[in-house]
Design a protein around this motif. Structure first.
Motif, PDB file in Angstrom:
ATOM      1  N   GLY A   5      -6.444  -2.484  -0.015  1.00  0.00           N
ATOM      2  CA  GLY A   5      -6.984  -1.877   1.197  1.00  0.00           C
ATOM      3  C   GLY A   5      -8.155  -2.668   1.753  1.00  0.00           C
ATOM      4  O   GLY A   5      -8.269  -2.864   2.973  1.00  0.00           O
ATOM      5  N   PRO A  57      -9.216   2.156   5.803  1.00  0.00           N
ATOM      6  CA  PRO A  57      -9.997   1.590   4.689  1.00  0.00           C
ATOM      7  C   PRO A  57     -11.509   1.771   4.862  1.00  0.00           C
ATOM      8  O   PRO A  57     -12.228   1.900   3.874  1.00  0.00           O
ATOM      9  CB  PRO A  57      -9.607   0.110   4.663  1.00  0.00           C
ATOM     10  N   GLN A  77       0.835  -1.207   0.000  1.00  0.00           N
ATOM     11  CA  GLN A  77       0.000   0.000   0.000  1.00  0.00           C
ATOM     12  C   GLN A  77       0.867   1.253   0.000  1.00  0.00           C
ATOM     13  O   GLN A  77       0.602   2.203  -0.734  1.00  0.00           O
ATOM     14  CB  GLN A  77      -0.942   0.022   1.209  1.00  0.00           C
TER      15      GLN A  77
END
Length: 177
Positions: A56, A100, A29
């Protein structure tokens, strides 16, 4: 042979698999964001950024599974080395869920379809956007992500510090030695 469950001395194979899987996904990420910031509109950016939302979502699912496993194992897990370490871990877990979650709120509120791993997670809609769902992520998602990166760096630094300074080798608990 590795133990499945946690014990007072070390984490079991389930906790370790969840921890290191999440570490790899979280590292990815951060790579996607750094590439997006530094190499926007490049082929690498198009590839990496295209995986950001699905990764995510997967991270959020793993956080929920990990929290459930931690609750299930709460009486067997190694003790925190300090109150500060406990608060740090709770903050990491919180951010790994909230970041998220607010992104999913924004996604839904935008009316855009969300497909991850070939599955429709959210169908799109043509109604007006839902501003109260979009605003929190627009305000916080990126900033909380950078805060998470700083906390992860601190987490790694403290694990290495404890390993080098003697005393409680907390890293050994998570690498299975």
């Amino acid at each position: 042979m590795s133990q499945l469950h946690d014990c007072a001395q070390r984490y079991g194979s389930v906790s370790r698999a969840l921890h290191w899987s999440m570490a790899v996904l979280l590292a990815w990420q951060f790579v996607t964001v750094i590439v997006h910031v530094l190499l926007e509109d490049s082929a690498l950016d198009k590839f990496a950024w295209g995986t950001h939302k699905a990764t995510g979502l997967l991270l959020m699912v793993l956080v929920v599974i990990r929290l459930c496993w931690a609750l299930y194992s709460r009486n067997r897990r190694p003790a925190s080395v300090s109150t500060l370490a406990r608060l740090g871990h709770l903050t990491l877990y919180g951010l790994l869920f909230v970041i998220p979650f607010i992104a999913l709120l924004r996604q839904y509120g935008s009316g855009r379809e969300f497909v991850a791993f070939g599955m429709t997670v959210m169908p799109g809609f043509s109604d007006p956007k839902i501003d109260w769902m979009i605003a929190p992520a627009s305000l916080l998602h990126g900033n909380l992500g950078w805060l998470l990166l700083l906390l992860v760096i601190g987490h790694v630094a403290m694990a290495l510090f404890h390993r080098r300074q003697g005393g409680e080798d907390v890293l050994a608990r998570m690498i299975g030695r």
